[in-house]
Design an enzyme around this catalytic site. Sequence first.
Site, PDB file in Angstrom:
ATOM      1  N   ARG A 112       0.698  -1.174   0.055  1.00 56.33           N
ATOM      2  CA  ARG A 112       0.099   0.100   0.539  1.00 56.33           C
ATOM      3  C   ARG A 112       1.142   1.488  -0.022  1.00 56.33           C
ATOM      4  NH1 ARG A 112      -3.921   0.911   4.583  1.00 56.33           N
ATOM      5  NH2 ARG A 112      -2.483   1.791   6.219  1.00 56.33           N
ATOM      6  N   ARG A 141       1.246   7.698   1.762  1.00 56.83           N
ATOM      7  CA  ARG A 141       2.189   7.830   3.933  1.00 56.83           C
ATOM      8  C   ARG A 141       2.907   7.794   4.160  1.00 56.83           C
ATOM      9  NH1 ARG A 141      -3.594   4.737   5.911  1.00 56.83           N
ATOM     10  NH2 ARG A 141      -2.326   5.058   8.180  1.00 56.83           N
TER      11      ARG A 141
HETATM   12  P1  ADP Z   1      -4.021   1.975   9.740  1.00 58.83           P
HETATM   13  O1  ADP Z   1      -5.282   1.315  10.677  1.00 58.83           O
HETATM   14  O2  ADP Z   1      -3.639   1.694   8.592  1.00 58.83           O
HETATM   15  O3  ADP Z   1      -2.322   2.037  11.214  1.00 58.83           O
HETATM   16  P2  ADP Z   1      -4.682   4.450  10.671  1.00 58.83           P
HETATM   17  O4  ADP Z   1      -5.101   5.592   9.440  1.00 58.83           O
HETATM   18  O5  ADP Z   1      -6.167   3.808  11.488  1.00 58.83           O
HETATM   19  O6  ADP Z   1      -4.340   3.412   9.893  1.00 58.83           O
HETATM   20  O7  ADP Z   1      -3.913   5.058  11.949  1.00 58.83           O
HETATM   21  C1  ADP Z   1      -2.881   5.459  11.199  1.00 58.83           C
HETATM   22  C2  ADP Z   1      -2.284   6.396  12.350  1.00 58.83           C
HETATM   23  O8  ADP Z   1      -2.958   7.281  13.439  1.00 58.83           O
HETATM   24  C3  ADP Z   1      -1.984   5.258  14.028  1.00 58.83           C
HETATM   25  O9  ADP Z   1      -0.373   4.358  13.742  1.00 58.83           O
HETATM   26  C4  ADP Z   1      -1.995   6.677  14.798  1.00 58.83           C
HETATM   27  O10 ADP Z   1      -1.172   7.062  15.033  1.00 58.83           O
HETATM   28  C5  ADP Z   1      -2.884   7.493  15.389  1.00 58.83           C
HETATM   29  N1  ADP Z   1      -4.329   7.428  15.255  1.00 58.83           N
HETATM   30  C6  ADP Z   1      -5.681   6.375  13.950  1.00 58.83           C
HETATM   31  N2  ADP Z   1      -5.962   6.127  15.003  1.00 58.83           N
HETATM   32  C7  ADP Z   1      -6.546   6.591  16.332  1.00 58.83           C
HETATM   33  C8  ADP Z   1      -6.891   6.506  17.870  1.00 58.83           C
HETATM   34  N3  ADP Z   1      -8.294   5.458  17.767  1.00 58.83           N
HETATM   35  N4  ADP Z   1      -6.001   6.337  18.779  1.00 58.83           N
HETATM   36  C9  ADP Z   1      -5.013   7.033  18.677  1.00 58.83           C
HETATM   37  N5  ADP Z   1      -3.996   7.449  17.285  1.00 58.83           N
HETATM   38  C10 ADP Z   1      -5.076   6.489  16.244  1.00 58.83           C
END
Ligand code: ADP
Length: 190
Positions: free
Chosen positions: A128, A134
């Site tokens: 990805r 990203r």
């Molecule tokens: P993935 O699940 O593929 O890692 P996300 O887009 O859900 O990707 O999250 C990317 C980043 O955003 C995480 O690694 C974290 O740093 C932050 N993040 C996202 N959602 C949360 C959450 N609910 N609590 C804390 N950090 C979060």
Amino acid sequence: MLNLVLFGPPGAGKGTQSQKLIEKYGLIHLSTGDLLRSEITQGTELGLEAKKLMDHGILVPDEVVIGMISHKLDANRDAKGFIFDGFPRTVAQAEALDKLLESKNAPISVMIALEVNDDELEKRLLLRGKDSGRPDDANPEVIRKRIKEYNDKTAPVAGFYKNQNKFKSINGIGSVGEIFDGISNVIGSY
Ligand code: ADP
């Protein structure tokens, strides 16, 4: 109201399945990752602070994401339901979400977990990363840190919903359609 928590490690396919769920069930998609990336794109102070953590694969503080979700729940009062994607990611977030939904009288219906092993996750995320742009997908070390954060802080959230008899898990390896059928079957009983 149908309120789903889509659960699973980074790269499990939550975003892909969410898109299909929105089309089929008309739910509002709340992804804290997407909300944070939108703050980064807009160059807000919150975004700048979050980026420092996200680029290293570290979770942002609970109060930041809880605040964002609370705001979105208020802004979508007439929704048929929500898909929570990437949230709650800690037990404290799960407790806060229960409180927010209590005041709306619309509890979580079910958590659906997508099961995918670590080797497959790492492969998917690196792939990805080739076109997602990203920074957190581009570096194997950051990917491993995200999986570690998941195992340390997020995996226990499954227990929170198991205690409420709201936990269902699905094999997250297979075609997008097969996995979606599995999710739809679970939803069918709610
Ligand atoms: P993935 O699940 O593929 O890692 P996300 O887009 O859900 O990707 O999250 C990317 C980043 O955003 C995480 O690694 C974290 O740093 C932050 N993040 C996202 N959602 C949360 C959450 N609910 N609590 C804390 N950090 C979060």
